[in-house]
Structure formats: C-alpha cells, structure tokens
Design a protein around this motif. Structure first.
Motif, PDB file in Angstrom:
ATOM      1  N   UNK A  15       0.785  -1.329   0.082  1.00 12.14           N
ATOM      2  CA  UNK A  15      -0.186  -0.062   0.026  1.00 12.14           C
ATOM      3  C   UNK A  15       0.828   1.391  -0.112  1.00 12.14           C
ATOM      4  N   UNK A  16       2.185   1.121   0.032  1.00  6.12           N
ATOM      5  CA  UNK A  16       3.009   2.327   0.161  1.00  6.12           C
ATOM      6  C   UNK A  16       3.348   2.768  -1.375  1.00  6.12           C
ATOM      7  N   UNK A  17       3.023   3.937  -1.580  1.00  5.23           N
ATOM      8  CA  UNK A  17       3.484   4.269  -2.984  1.00  5.23           C
ATOM      9  C   UNK A  17       4.999   4.576  -3.213  1.00  5.23           C
ATOM     10  N   UNK A  18       5.270   4.708  -4.513  1.00  4.94           N
ATOM     11  CA  UNK A  18       6.584   4.994  -4.750  1.00  4.94           C
ATOM     12  C   UNK A  18       7.092   6.279  -4.167  1.00  4.94           C
ATOM     13  N   UNK A  19       6.229   7.259  -4.363  1.00  8.86           N
ATOM     14  CA  UNK A  19       6.549   8.566  -3.626  1.00  8.86           C
ATOM     15  C   UNK A  19       6.976   8.620  -2.272  1.00  8.86           C
ATOM     16  N   UNK A  20       6.201   7.722  -1.490  1.00  9.44           N
ATOM     17  CA  UNK A  20       6.161   7.416  -0.184  1.00  9.44           C
ATOM     18  C   UNK A  20       7.628   7.105   0.327  1.00  9.44           C
ATOM     19  N   UNK A  21       7.732   5.794  -0.592  1.00  5.53           N
ATOM     20  CA  UNK A  21       8.920   4.898  -0.228  1.00  5.53           C
ATOM     21  C   UNK A  21      10.218   5.878  -0.446  1.00  5.53           C
ATOM     22  N   UNK A  22      10.283   6.619  -1.798  1.00  2.23           N
ATOM     23  CA  UNK A  22      11.347   7.690  -2.057  1.00  2.23           C
ATOM     24  C   UNK A  22      11.519   8.550  -0.999  1.00  2.23           C
ATOM     25  N   UNK A  23      10.460   9.142  -0.461  1.00  2.00           N
ATOM     26  CA  UNK A  23      10.598  10.380   0.557  1.00  2.00           C
ATOM     27  C   UNK A  23      11.063   9.795   2.010  1.00  2.00           C
ATOM     28  N   UNK A  24      10.921   8.602   2.137  1.00  2.00           N
ATOM     29  CA  UNK A  24      11.396   7.871   3.423  1.00  2.00           C
ATOM     30  C   UNK A  24      13.071   7.861   3.410  1.00  2.00           C
ATOM     31  N   UNK A  25      13.696   7.804   2.201  1.00  2.00           N
ATOM     32  CA  UNK A  25      15.042   7.575   1.995  1.00  2.00           C
ATOM     33  C   UNK A  25      15.668   6.858   3.044  1.00  2.00           C
ATOM     34  N   UNK A  26      15.319   5.892   3.454  1.00  2.00           N
ATOM     35  CA  UNK A  26      16.001   4.820   4.402  1.00  2.00           C
ATOM     36  C   UNK A  26      15.549   5.273   6.063  1.00  2.00           C
ATOM     37  N   UNK A  27      14.848   6.275   6.208  1.00  2.00           N
ATOM     38  CA  UNK A  27      14.453   6.638   7.492  1.00  2.00           C
ATOM     39  C   UNK A  27      13.484   5.663   8.167  1.00  2.00           C
ATOM     40  N   UNK A  28      14.200   4.914   9.090  1.00  2.00           N
ATOM     41  CA  UNK A  28      13.302   3.898   9.738  1.00  2.00           C
ATOM     42  C   UNK A  28      11.917   4.507  10.579  1.00  2.00           C
ATOM     43  N   UNK A  29      12.324   5.440  11.039  1.00  2.00           N
ATOM     44  CA  UNK A  29      10.977   6.035  11.706  1.00  2.00           C
ATOM     45  C   UNK A  29      10.156   6.463  10.710  1.00  2.00           C
ATOM     46  N   UNK A  30      10.128   6.789   9.592  1.00  2.00           N
ATOM     47  CA  UNK A  30       9.197   7.416   8.562  1.00  2.00           C
ATOM     48  C   UNK A  30       8.647   6.171   8.042  1.00  2.00           C
ATOM     49  N   UNK A  31       9.335   4.975   7.854  1.00  2.00           N
ATOM     50  CA  UNK A  31       8.800   3.640   7.696  1.00  2.00           C
ATOM     51  C   UNK A  31       7.750   3.288   8.462  1.00  2.00           C
ATOM     52  N   UNK A  32       8.249   3.192   9.702  1.00  6.00           N
ATOM     53  CA  UNK A  32       7.361   2.979  10.940  1.00  6.00           C
ATOM     54  C   UNK A  32       6.014   3.468  10.781  1.00  6.00           C
ATOM     55  N   UNK A  33       6.102   4.923  10.845  1.00 12.77           N
ATOM     56  CA  UNK A  33       4.861   5.897  10.696  1.00 12.77           C
ATOM     57  C   UNK A  33       3.991   5.620   9.440  1.00 12.77           C
ATOM     58  N   UNK A  34       4.604   5.151   8.425  1.00 17.22           N
ATOM     59  CA  UNK A  34       3.748   4.930   7.139  1.00 17.22           C
ATOM     60  C   UNK A  34       3.075   3.578   7.549  1.00 17.22           C
ATOM     61  N   UNK A  35       3.782   2.711   8.134  1.00 10.37           N
ATOM     62  CA  UNK A  35       3.105   1.312   8.405  1.00 10.37           C
ATOM     63  C   UNK A  35       1.946   1.453   9.118  1.00 10.37           C
TER      64      UNK A  35
END
Length: 65
Positions: free
Chosen positions: A23-43
């Motif tokens: 469910x994560x979009x390309x743009x969302x994953x790109x914007x995370x840029x490896x930031x674990x907290x951003x990934x966890x927040x999106x999940x």
C-alpha cells in the motif's frame, strides 16, 4: 543487516519494502530515503498498526533481507 546498512542500500531495498508493504506508494518510499521512523510511521498510518507492531514488522523485515 543493521539499519545503517539498510540506509546505505535504500535504492536497492526499496523494491523489497514495496513488495512487503504494497500500500506504500513509490513517492512515499522515495521520501523515506531509508528513515526507519518514517517507514514505521507509514506502516502505522496505512495499515492501522500500533507503534510496537510497526517496529516488530520492520525488525522482521530486516531479519529477512
């Protein structure tokens, strides 16, 4: 693999991230840029997980790559 390694290989790993959490979009994953907290927040946001559940999912993901 530790998170520093994940950040360094983000461009290679982001396809695996999208395969796991579709469910994560390309743009969302790109914007995370490896930031674990951003990934966890999106999940949390996309899947309605608690912070602890999202952290566990990311830990499990890291152990699988």
């Amino acid at each position: 693999m530790n998170w520093d390694q994940v950040q360094g290989k983000w461009k290679e790993i982001k396809g695996d991230v999208q395969a796991k959490w579709g469910e994560l979009t390309d743009d969302e994953v790109d914007q995370m840029n490896g930031d674990r907290e951003a990934l966890e927040g999106q999940i949390q946001q996309k899947y309605g997980r608690t912070k602890e559940e999202a952290q566990r999912e990311v830990d499990d993901f890291m152990n699988s790559i």
